[in-house]
Design a protein around this motif. Structure first.
Motif, short mmCIF file in Angstrom:
data_model
loop_
_atom_site.label_atom_id
_atom_site.label_comp_id
_atom_site.label_asym_id
_atom_site.label_seq_id
_atom_site.Cartn_x
_atom_site.Cartn_y
_atom_site.Cartn_z
N LEU A 15 0.82 -1.22 0.00
CA LEU A 15 0.00 0.00 0.00
C LEU A 15 0.85 1.26 0.00
O LEU A 15 0.32 2.36 -0.16
N ASN A 16 2.14 1.13 0.24
CA ASN A 16 3.02 2.29 0.28
C ASN A 16 3.14 2.94 -1.10
O ASN A 16 3.46 2.28 -2.07
N GLY A 17 2.88 4.22 -1.14
CA GLY A 17 3.07 4.97 -2.38
C GLY A 17 4.46 5.58 -2.42
O GLY A 17 5.35 5.18 -1.65
N PRO A 18 4.65 6.55 -3.29
CA PRO A 18 5.97 7.21 -3.40
C PRO A 18 6.42 7.87 -2.10
O PRO A 18 7.62 7.98 -1.83
N GLU A 19 5.43 8.30 -1.26
CA GLU A 19 5.80 8.98 -0.03
C GLU A 19 6.30 8.02 1.04
O GLU A 19 6.89 8.43 2.03
N ASN A 20 6.05 6.71 0.85
CA ASN A 20 6.57 5.68 1.76
C ASN A 20 6.29 6.04 3.23
O ASN A 20 7.19 6.23 4.04
N ARG A 21 5.03 6.11 3.54
CA ARG A 21 4.61 6.59 4.85
C ARG A 21 4.81 5.57 5.96
O ARG A 21 4.84 5.92 7.13
N ALA A 109 -7.69 -5.41 7.84
CA ALA A 109 -8.09 -4.71 9.07
C ALA A 109 -6.91 -3.96 9.69
O ALA A 109 -7.05 -2.81 10.14
N PHE A 110 -5.73 -4.59 9.72
CA PHE A 110 -4.56 -3.94 10.31
C PHE A 110 -4.12 -2.75 9.46
O PHE A 110 -3.74 -1.69 9.97
N ALA A 111 -4.17 -2.92 8.13
CA ALA A 111 -3.82 -1.81 7.24
C ALA A 111 -4.78 -0.64 7.46
O ALA A 111 -4.35 0.53 7.46
N LYS A 112 -6.04 -0.94 7.65
CA LYS A 112 -7.02 0.12 7.91
C LYS A 112 -6.70 0.84 9.21
O LYS A 112 -6.79 2.08 9.29
N ALA A 113 -6.30 0.09 10.24
CA ALA A 113 -5.95 0.69 11.53
C ALA A 113 -4.72 1.59 11.38
O ALA A 113 -4.72 2.73 11.87
N VAL A 114 -3.69 1.10 10.72
CA VAL A 114 -2.45 1.86 10.57
C VAL A 114 -2.68 3.15 9.79
O VAL A 114 -2.29 4.26 10.23
N TYR A 115 -3.33 3.04 8.64
CA TYR A 115 -3.53 4.23 7.81
C TYR A 115 -4.60 5.15 8.40
O TYR A 115 -4.57 6.37 8.18
N GLY A 116 -5.52 4.58 9.17
CA GLY A 116 -6.49 5.43 9.86
C GLY A 116 -5.81 6.31 10.89
O GLY A 116 -6.13 7.50 11.02
#
Length: 574
Positions: A15-21, A109-116
């Motif tokens: 899910l990481n884009g160019p900004e590599n958050r 679910a974990f990705a949603k939590a992290v990016y949320g």
């Protein structure tokens, strides 16, 4: 191998884009590691969030580590997932250590939590995230993505599907999303090619019912046979879906099957929502035996409605099928299962914390549970670790004894060290007490012979020597070579099984034989040898040249070279 953590990392990385958050690290620890050491290692990475996959076997350690992290760095967000989180999130969150819980399948679910959290979204009031994965192929492969370094692990955990078509009350595999979802065959083939390329030696397939889709299972087995013939696979299968073609395919690849029998009493299994037909079960197992497929059986003691006497009968039934191993466990009343909800109605007394094992039931009191535990331990030592499948039936037939009765007698013995020696000792004693002392020498020959074959097989194949044997080179024995002195002729002894032990002893006289066993390209082989060749092989110590060794043995040079050339071609020498 931390497959769950790797799946989470692979999804987040994708899910990481160019900004590599998000930067994700996996920390790989073991249950005998110190909690302070684990916490310090995690804190050294200065994370913003620490997540734990919590299982019944690591729950207490995970709580300790999370508590230390939270105390030393209260600003870190501590999250948990895994089976324990899925079934008791509120209880674990209320412990005051974890900030968030992910229940069910964790990747989305974990990705949603992290990016949320990154986006400043409001955290759910109950602090629980749950998002099912509808299409497994939306999940990146932790192997193909390079998330998992395959060189770090002796064995690979391989997930081909999720879900189970059965609804056994003691298992939560089928809870949540109904049905079975599967990864694509293209992904499976690509992962398989990677395993072969990286020289993986063992793969444990996690599917609870690998062969439920017969044609798909057969296609995967054909892929394995074609792409990765040297890798050993372990599958969990159900006998209902076995047929002749599938059994042949299992026998044609390097694999072992594990089959959940659990009990041989259909009325006991009915209490936990399983059906069982002993006649059909035996028929299916006989197919595996005819095709020489390697399989093991599972049994559970302490099931509702079962008794110690019933458990003994289950052991007798299981051993009569001649499995390669028999794994026996006490019943665990896992939180989140139907059985956990019904525990009071069955009168189950079980541990409230992991591993949730049953202490007693109305039909299986605590004293009987202890007896079953001893019986289980005896079976593991004598049958599994002692590799008795190839000969135990001969002993039982000769003594007219049930397997459970035999294991209970073996349980009375203390076994320190050499299991084969203990097996020979108890068999000899039993034969003597039964008035069959004259049979014990032949039987102990068979036990020791099988032990050497198994040791050679387990040692693995070390390869064959390329090129011509040279008198000026130094040679040594392969680790798979074992020496054995038999009291009976090697070839005659192998007739036991075709004829019974009593008839064998009547027909053949003792004849001292020197034998070696070794691993020839994955096959355990035995060969009787004259004493002169045994002496020559024993003298190959990896220090002296072949020429020096032959001279000291004082044997014919040309014959010795011919023999050594044979040994080099057979994998006996390095």
């Amino acid at each position: 191998m931390p497959l769950a953590a790797a799946m989470l990392k692979a999804k987040l990385d994708s899910l990481n884009g160019p900004e590599n958050r998000v930067t994700v690290s996996m920390c790989d620890f073991y249950t005998d590691d110190d909690a302070e050491h684990i916490a310090s290692s995690v804190l050294a990475k200065k994370p913003d969030m620490a997540g734990f996959s919590v299982y019944l076997w690591n729950r207490e350690l995970s709580l300790q580590v999370a508590s230390i992290i939270k105390k030393k760095a209260p600003g870190i967000i501590v999250c948990l997932g895994g089976p324990e989180a899925g079934e008791m999130p509120e209880k674990l969150l209320n412990a005051g250590v974890f900030d968030l819980a992910v229940t069910g399948e964790g990747e989305i679910a974990f990705a949603k939590a992290v990016y949320g959290i990154l986006n400043g979204d409001a955290v759910p009031e109950n602090r629980i995230f749950n998002v099912p994965v509808n299409d497994l192929n939306d999940l990146p492969s932790p192997f193909l993505s390079g998330t998992v370094d395959l060189s770090k692990y002796e064995g690979v955990l391989w997930e081909l599907s999720r879900g189970c078509p059965f609804k056994c009350d003691f298992c939560f595999e089928s809870r949540g999303l109904s049905g079975v979802r599967r990864f694509s065959l293209d992904r499976i083939e690509a992962e398989l090619r990677l395993f072969e390329e990286k020289k993986v030696t063992q793969v444990f397939v996690l599917d609870p019912t690998f062969n439920q889709d017969r044609e798909r299972a057969k296609n995967i087995l054909r892929l394995i046979r074609k792409i990765a013939p040297s890798i050993h696979f372990t599958f969990e299968v159900r006998t209902e879906f076995l047929d002749e073609e599938m059994a042949e395919l299992f026998a044609s690849v390097n694999c072992g099957l594990q089959i959940g029998l659990q009990s041989s009493d259909s009325s006991v299994l009915k209490c936990v929502n399983r059906s069982f037909d002993p006649v059909k079960f035996r028929e299916k197992i006989n197919i595996l035996n005819r095709k020489n497929a390697v399989f093991g059986l599972d049994l559970i003691y302490g099931l509702p409605c079962d008794t110690l006497a019933g458990f003994r009968k289950s052991i007798d039934f299981a051993v009569s099928l001649q499995p390669n191993n028999l794994d026996i466990f006490p019943l665990a009343v896992l939180p989140g299962t139907v059985l956990h909800d019904k525990a009071d109605s069955f009168g189950l007394d079980f541990a409230n914390n992991a591993p949730y094992t049953v202490r007693s039931t109305p039909q299986f009191p605590a004293e009987d549970m202890k007896k079953a535990q001893l019986l289980s331990k005896s079976c593991d030592i004598f049958y599994n670790r002692g590799r008795a499948v190839g000969w135990l039936f001969m002993v039982l037939e000769t003594l007219n004894m049930r397997p459970s009765e035999f294991f209970e007698k073996f349980a009375e013995r203390e076994v320190d060290g050499d299991i084969c020696k203990a097996q020979c000792s108890i068999v000899k004693d039993m034969f003597e007490k039964a008035g069959k002392r004259n049979l014990s020498t032949a039987m102990t020959d068979i036990i020791r012979y099988n032990d050497c074959l198994n040791k050679s097989l387990e040692s693995g194949f070390s390869g064959k020597i390329d090129g011509k044997v040279s008198l000026h080179k130094v040679y040594r024995l392969s680790p798979s070579v074992n020496f054995l002195t038999l009291s009976y002729d090697h070839d005659e002894l192998l007739m036991i099984g075709e004829i019974n032990l009593i008839d064998f002893v009547k027909r053949f006289k003792p004849y001292r034989t020197e034998v070696i066993t070794y691993n020839d390209n994955g096959n355990s082989v035995s060969m009787p040898l004259d004493t002169v060749w045994i002496k020559l092989l024993r003298s190959l110590d990896g220090k002296r040249t072949l020429d020096q060794t032959i001279k000291s043995a004082n044997i014919n040079r040309s014959e010795a070279i011919e023999f050594i050339e044979f040994c080099a071609e057979s994998g006996i020498l390095l």
